[in-house]
Design a protein around this motif. Structure first.
Motif, PDB file in Angstrom:
ATOM      1  N   ILE A  88       0.829  -1.205   0.000  1.00 25.19           N
ATOM      2  CA  ILE A  88       0.000   0.000   0.000  1.00 25.19           C
ATOM      3  C   ILE A  88       0.869   1.262   0.000  1.00 25.19           C
ATOM      4  N   HIS A 140      -3.226  -9.564  -5.173  1.00 21.89           N
ATOM      5  CA  HIS A 140      -3.541  -8.164  -5.472  1.00 21.89           C
ATOM      6  C   HIS A 140      -2.272  -7.367  -5.736  1.00 21.89           C
ATOM      7  N   ALA A 144      -1.376  -5.441  -9.208  1.00 23.38           N
ATOM      8  CA  ALA A 144      -1.311  -3.976  -9.206  1.00 23.38           C
ATOM      9  C   ALA A 144       0.110  -3.461  -9.431  1.00 23.38           C
ATOM     10  N   TYR A 187      -7.718  -0.157  -7.089  1.00 19.93           N
ATOM     11  CA  TYR A 187      -6.558   0.567  -6.557  1.00 19.93           C
ATOM     12  C   TYR A 187      -6.341   1.892  -7.279  1.00 19.93           C
TER      13      TYR A 187
END
Length: 201
Positions: A88, A140, A144, A187
């Motif tokens: 993140i 994920h 991403a 995202y």
């Protein structure tokens, strides 16, 4: 949903978008808006760890073999949190050369060492609740970061690649996985990310 699938428990799913626009019926029963959440009978259970505890307690027969050995729980939990946090932070930076990128690679390297020559899945020779936690984060991030940061998990992390392949072939993943487009759209919207020049048609 992977945890329910691995236990062969029947369920129906409603998809709730992260952010401020959660539906009223959901917030009425779950005022904090915490995801994931399940309704089992009259009971609402929110938060991944609480859901697993609920499933293990209420459905012990179906949960046999799914609980993570206590000796492995601290290391797996720390790695799982670090995988998500560094991923993140890297997206938030909007910079493929950010320190968060090196931090993420270090966590993947640690995971590779953790798996290497010792276990096929996070807690041993068969999937457990640890995999229901860790694999979606890897999935994920891999999707991403490949798109927005032009990053691929190095081939030298062979145990991680084997793990991804093993988990990706499980029916529980096939039945619950999100399309790449949905992951990327989520995202991109969450962090207001620009489409990389390399991805423009």
């Amino acid at each position: 949903m992977m945890a329910l699938e691995e236990r062969n428990l029947n369920y129906s799913a409603s998809y709730i978008e992260e952010g401020p626009n959660k539906p009223d019926w959901f917030l009425k029963n779950n005022p904090s808006g915490t995801l994931p959440a399940i309704k089992d009978g009259d009971d609402w259970v929110v938060g991944f760890d609480n859901i697993l505890q609920h499933l293990n307690t209420k459905y012990p027969e179906q949960s046999e073999g799914m609980e993570v050995p206590s000796s492995l729980q601290p290391d797996i939990k720390r790695m799982s949190e670090a995988l998500y946090d560094t991923f993140i932070k890297w997206l938030e930076s909007k910079n493929k050369f950010a320190q968060a990128g090196a931090d993420y690679q270090n966590v993947v390297k640690e995971m590779n060492k953790f798996l290497q020559g010792k276990r096929m899945y996070m807690a041993g020779s068969h999937p457990t609740d640890a995999d229901c936690d860790v694999f979606p984060k890897i999935r994920h991030a891999r999707t991403a970061l490949r798109y927005f940061m032009e990053f691929e998990i190095p081939l030298e992390f062979a145990s991680v690649h084997t793990y991804i392949e093993l988990m990706g072939n499980r029916e529980s993943v096939r039945r619950t996985d999100s399309p790449d487009k949905d992951i990327l759209d989520g995202y991109q919207k969450m962090f207001n990310l620009e489409v990389p020049v390399s991805q423009l048609g």
